[in-house]
Design a protein around this motif. Structure first.
Motif, PDB file in Angstrom:
ATOM      1  N   THR B 102       9.526  11.070  -2.354  1.00 51.46           N
ATOM      2  CA  THR B 102       8.906  10.294  -3.431  1.00 51.46           C
ATOM      3  C   THR B 102       7.995  11.148  -4.293  1.00 51.46           C
ATOM      4  OG1 THR B 102       7.087   9.705  -1.992  1.00 51.46           O
ATOM      5  CG2 THR B 102       8.927   8.189  -2.049  1.00 51.46           C
ATOM      6  N   LEU B 107      -0.278   6.873  -0.491  1.00 47.10           N
ATOM      7  CA  LEU B 107       0.526   5.747  -0.029  1.00 47.10           C
ATOM      8  C   LEU B 107       0.565   4.608  -1.050  1.00 47.10           C
ATOM      9  CD1 LEU B 107      -0.399   5.621   3.722  1.00 47.10           C
ATOM     10  CD2 LEU B 107       1.730   6.355   2.723  1.00 47.10           C
ATOM     11  N   GLU B 109       1.176   4.840  -4.001  1.00 41.63           N
ATOM     12  CA  GLU B 109       2.258   5.030  -4.970  1.00 41.63           C
ATOM     13  C   GLU B 109       3.620   4.697  -4.372  1.00 41.63           C
ATOM     14  OE1 GLU B 109       1.917   9.001  -6.482  1.00 41.63           O
ATOM     15  OE2 GLU B 109      -0.207   8.688  -6.883  1.00 41.63           O
ATOM     16  N   MET B 110       3.667   4.496  -3.084  1.00 40.93           N
ATOM     17  CA  MET B 110       4.959   4.200  -2.460  1.00 40.93           C
ATOM     18  C   MET B 110       5.164   2.701  -2.390  1.00 40.93           C
ATOM     19  SD  MET B 110       5.178   6.803   0.690  1.00 40.93           S
ATOM     20  CE  MET B 110       4.702   8.516   0.572  1.00 40.93           C
ATOM     21  N   ARG B 111       5.399   2.102  -3.521  1.00 43.59           N
ATOM     22  CA  ARG B 111       5.551   0.650  -3.459  1.00 43.59           C
ATOM     23  C   ARG B 111       6.774   0.160  -4.214  1.00 43.59           C
ATOM     24  NH1 ARG B 111      -0.302  -1.016  -5.353  1.00 43.59           N
ATOM     25  NH2 ARG B 111      -0.050  -1.806  -3.259  1.00 43.59           N
ATOM     26  N   THR B 112       7.792   1.005  -4.336  1.00 44.00           N
ATOM     27  CA  THR B 112       8.983   0.529  -5.041  1.00 44.00           C
ATOM     28  C   THR B 112       9.744  -0.493  -4.219  1.00 44.00           C
ATOM     29  OG1 THR B 112      10.156   2.429  -4.178  1.00 44.00           O
ATOM     30  CG2 THR B 112       9.375   2.587  -6.423  1.00 44.00           C
ATOM     31  N   ASP B 114       8.223  -2.729  -2.330  1.00 43.20           N
ATOM     32  CA  ASP B 114       7.392  -3.921  -2.113  1.00 43.20           C
ATOM     33  C   ASP B 114       7.892  -5.074  -2.962  1.00 43.20           C
ATOM     34  OD1 ASP B 114       5.947  -2.565  -0.386  1.00 43.20           O
ATOM     35  OD2 ASP B 114       4.042  -2.652  -1.442  1.00 43.20           O
TER      36      ASP B 114
END
Lengths: 503, 115
Positions: B102, B107, B109-112, B114
């Motif tokens: 990614t 962390l 920014e890691m919400r694609t 969600d």
């Protein structure tokens, strides 16, 4: 046979080992996986018939007497769960033969699938809380790997959330376990139950009950602890998310049922009322979350949450009928949910997208698939004469019998909302026309890989037939569920079977 | 001694939870490690601290008059340490791969995936 309770653990272990040995030879590996899955199913059915006849099967590992050694306990509830795990495992193995790419296959999809089944069955059989923890970890480790296998971006992102929250749950579980050991000095569930029956009901016991509720609640995806589920379940290949959807949260539910029918039963007005409130919130948030989603599997993931609410609702009401409803519901749910995920997988294979706005027209291009979706979807929503109708019927009947009208009415409402979501999928993906923007408009859709169509459809047809059978003849399963519930509600029989003492 | 242990365990829990709530992946992993250690110490403490007593008693002697050490919690802690080690190793690799794929070291920014 005295070692029958160990077989549901040993067979997947052997299968996984064989698959690992033959990792470089795909054909042999697939053969081992299929044979292992079928053997697992047969032995699960044998265990189920044996528990039907004898009530309890207890295996003391190494012949160490009960509170000191490790006990494997199979009662009717756990052997039902094991049977379902084996059914799911077999269906997924067949589906994976067609649905899993060769890259994942050569990096150990089959071994980890069977290790996952081993962990799940271990959880169902554990008669010892620490053993339960260890099986949880076995299951989690296998599920972590299956989730991340392939290393796509979505998988890794979903995996991060899944891993962290499940590890936090494990920490909660272990904390509760340590304190419980300090309180009663034993880890055997039957022995703990015996001690807790006579111990004075201090605040510590209630605190412990809450710790276990949180630990198992995270795994079962209860409100408000479910956020890991919709973030991760739609990311891996469908064969993986179908087995997760069918089994993993149900292990949490199983642990909750076990803990709150065997260990923490003295302060029902507090613990079980709380469970009932959580059940209501879980049902409602799950189904409302699903309404605003547009991905096929995202909708289904949210429905897992709301369905878990139903199962916990039976536990919260805590009457024989309600618990029988819970058992019935779990059976129905595992079959139906796995099937729905498999259908979504074929839809994905045909159109390479899961976005409902870009699907459409399956009814004309794949009519058989549409029927296969319709059966589990309507069953999930609880329409007669499918299994979901009876499952909901028993639970809501139980709630009205106990004069808990609010939760019963909520159950009906959530059922209607489920129907809305299922109708939405039906309208957008199956009805209508193939979207104009779709590049394969002229070719209509891709073909399934040649020679593999039967492998895709066989598990779906079998599961759909199971739903129909349960729906048309619910009596047999309901009787089993009632027996399981009466066992659950009589902890003394469990204690007696494991410890061999009379109270 | 128990009070000291309780304070240590409480402190470790607090640190672990605080680190878990940070957005940096490395801190989350350290938080997990601290949390598991806190749990191990808790098991150890909750199962009574004994010192200088044998865990095994001759069968013929019957119930001894002095306190005996309980070997079970140590077995539990040992198992938990092994499991936590394996899981932690996996988590490290997973986080590394996730960060590489990614290209985010945060962390949040890691919400694609969600909802």
């Amino acid at each position: 046979m005295i070692s029958l309770p160990a077989l549901p653990i040993l067979i997947p272990f052997g299968t996984a080992s064989l698959c690992l040995i033959s990792l470089k030879r795909p054909r042999l590996q697939r053969l081992a996986a299929v044979l292992g899955a079928v053997a697992h199913l047969i032995c699960a059915l044998a265990l189920l018939t044996a528990t039907c006849r004898q009530g309890y099967l207890v295996l003391q590992a190494g012949d160490w007497p009960a509170p000191f050694g490790i006990s494997l306990v199979a009662d009717l509830f756990s052997s039902l769960m094991i049977t379902l795990a084996a059914i799911t495992g077999t269906a997924i193995t067949f589906y994976a033969l067609a649905g899993i790419d060769s890259g994942r296959e050569s990096f150990g999809f089959y071994p980890f699938l069977h290790l996952l089944l081993m962990g799940v069955c271990g959880c169902f059989l554990a008669g010892d809380l620490f053993n339960l923890y260890v099986w949880f970890e076995v299951m989690l480790m296998a599920s972590f790997i299956l989730l991340a296998l392939g290393g796509e971006r979505g998988q890794l992102e979903g995996g991060v959330k899944y891993v962290i929250l499940n590890l936090v749950a494990s920490a909660f579980f272990l904390t509760a376990l340590g304190i419980l050991y300090g309180l009663v000095g034993t880890l055997n569930m039957a022995d703990i139950a015996r001690h807790l029956q006579t111990a004075e009901q201090s605040g510590l016991v209630s605190a412990l009950a809450m710790l276990f509720l949180v630990a198992f609640g995270i795994k079962a995806a209860l409100f408000p602890l479910f956020s890991w589920l919709p973030a991760s379940y739609h990311t891996p290949p469908v064969a993986v998310s179908a087995v997760f959807a069918g089994l993993l949260t149900k292990v949490g539910v199983y642990a909750l049922v076990r803990a709150f029918t065997l260990l923490f039963i003295r302060d029902i007005s507090f613990t079980h009322e709380l469970i009932l409130v959580l059940a209501a919130m879980t049902m409602l948030t799950g189904v409302l979350g699903a309404v605003c989603q547009d991905g096929f599997r995202r909708i289904l993931s949210f429905h897992i949450i709301s369905q878990v609410g139903y199962m916990i609702m039976g536990l919260g009401i805590f009457t024989p009928l309600a618990l029988a409803g819970t058992v019935f519901y779990i059976v129905h749910h595992i079959i139906v949910k796995t099937n729905l995920f498999l259908v979504s997988g074929v839809a994905h294979k045909l159109r390479s997208t899961e976005d409902l706005n870009r699907l459409g027209g399956f009814l004309s291009t794949a009519p058989f698939l549409s029927i296969l979706f319709l059966i589990p979807a309507l069953s999930l929503a609880g329409l007669p004469p499918l299994s979901g109708f009876w499952a909901k019927f028993f639970l809501i009947w139980a709630s009205f019998e106990e004069k808990r009208y609010l939760i019963g009415a909520l159950g009906l409402l959530v059922g209607a909302l489920t129907l809305i979501s299922m109708t939405k999928i039906w309208l957008k993906a199956f009805w209508g026309t193939v979207p104009a923007a779709h590049p394969e408009r002229h070719a209509h859709q891709k073909k399934l890989p040649p020679g593999k169509t039967a492998l895709f459809y066989l598990p779906m047809i079998s599961l759909a037939l199971l739903t129909l059978t349960i729906g048309l003849w619910p009596g047999l399963l309901f009787e089993l569920a009632q027996q399981a519930a009466s066992q659950l509600l009589d902890p003394n029989r469990y204690i007696q079977a494991v410890l061999g003492v009379t109270l | 001694m128990e009070i000291l242990m309780a304070l240590v365990v409480g402190g470790l829990y607090g640190t672990g939870v605080y680190l878990l709530l940070r957005p940096t992946p490395v801190k989350v992993i350290i938080g997990l490690a601290i949390l598991t250690n806190a749990v191990n110490l808790l098991i150890f403490t909750a199962a009574r601290l004994t010192r200088g007593h044998p865990p095994i008693v001759e069968e013929t002697l019957g119930r001894p008059s002095y306190p005996i050490a309980d070997p079970v919690p140590q077995a539990l802690v040992l198992t938990a340490i092994v499991i936590a080690f394996g899981v932690l190793a996996f988590t490290l690799v997973l986080f590394r791969r996730a960060a590489e794929t990614t290209e985010a070291d945060n962390l949040d920014e890691m919400r694609t995936t969600d909802t």
